[in-house]
Motif scaffolding. Sequence first.
Motif, PDB file in Angstrom:
ATOM      1  N   UNK A  27       0.728  -0.942   0.009  1.00 43.88           N
ATOM      2  CA  UNK A  27       0.256   0.058  -0.195  1.00 43.88           C
ATOM      3  C   UNK A  27       0.443   1.263   0.367  1.00 43.88           C
ATOM      4  N   UNK A  28       1.831   0.594   0.412  1.00 41.77           N
ATOM      5  CA  UNK A  28       2.837   2.240   0.361  1.00 41.77           C
ATOM      6  C   UNK A  28       2.781   3.237   1.792  1.00 41.77           C
ATOM      7  N   UNK A  29       2.229   2.493   2.766  1.00 39.35           N
ATOM      8  CA  UNK A  29       2.198   2.695   4.261  1.00 39.35           C
ATOM      9  C   UNK A  29       3.626   2.240   4.987  1.00 39.35           C
ATOM     10  N   UNK A  30       3.235   2.611   5.677  1.00 41.35           N
ATOM     11  CA  UNK A  30       4.650   2.663   6.649  1.00 41.35           C
ATOM     12  C   UNK A  30       4.539   1.238   8.042  1.00 41.35           C
ATOM     13  N   UNK A  31       4.585   0.728   8.265  1.00 42.40           N
ATOM     14  CA  UNK A  31       4.365  -0.995   9.211  1.00 42.40           C
ATOM     15  C   UNK A  31       3.641   0.061  10.456  1.00 42.40           C
ATOM     16  N   UNK A  32       3.858   0.904  10.952  1.00 44.33           N
ATOM     17  CA  UNK A  32       3.851   1.683  12.106  1.00 44.33           C
ATOM     18  C   UNK A  32       1.988   1.961  12.055  1.00 44.33           C
ATOM     19  N   UNK A  33       2.091   2.192  10.385  1.00 43.09           N
ATOM     20  CA  UNK A  33       0.767   3.021  10.175  1.00 43.09           C
ATOM     21  C   UNK A  33       0.025   1.732  10.435  1.00 43.09           C
ATOM     22  N   UNK A  34       0.203   0.625   9.228  1.00 46.09           N
ATOM     23  CA  UNK A  34      -0.768  -0.712   9.278  1.00 46.09           C
ATOM     24  C   UNK A  34      -1.164  -1.041  11.032  1.00 46.09           C
ATOM     25  N   UNK A  35      -0.151  -0.600  11.799  1.00 49.39           N
ATOM     26  CA  UNK A  35      -0.608  -1.974  13.260  1.00 49.39           C
ATOM     27  C   UNK A  35      -0.886  -0.377  13.944  1.00 49.39           C
TER      28      UNK A  35
END
Length: 179
Positions: A27-35
């Motif tokens: 998605x081009x998002x950070x893992x922290x954002x997904x978390x």
Amino acid sequence: MKMNIKRPLTRSLSKTRVMQKALAYDTGLSKATINNYVAGGNVRPNEAVDIANVLRDPEMSMQIGHMMLGLFKSFNGDAFYHDLRALDAFDEKESGEEQAAYNEHHIRQLISMPRRTAEQDDELMTWLNEVMDAVLMKITLLVAGTETLGTTPMDLLQARIPYYQEQHYMRGDDPTWEV
């Protein structure tokens, strides 16, 4: 506008077996954002759509469409098994109830009346509730069927649109997404 997708995202990640790290990358998002989204943080609508598109989980896509636009969603409760055989049986039940209400309340006659009584409006509402039950069951059946085939309702629709246009069910000048 922001929304919380914790429950549908958690279910979808479990069902699709996609890891948060892979979802972040795709998605081009950070893992922290997904978390953060998995933990219950609010998501922007465009990011929710990106997540749903990457996961290719029809149930999640239906939930996002419902949350963002008020579109119909599929049934996801535990009143029945969510496999094609069980859904086909419930679809037959809901379709039968819709037809029975149509006949019992003389809907063809009611909808052709220029004026109705409050009682007749109640009968019309009874039938429309049965229509809603049948439509949502059909949507649920469609979602389960496309999942069985490893595709999505949107993929099925995109492949079917030329037929609908040929039949004049849909116009050919509808807006489309440019990628």
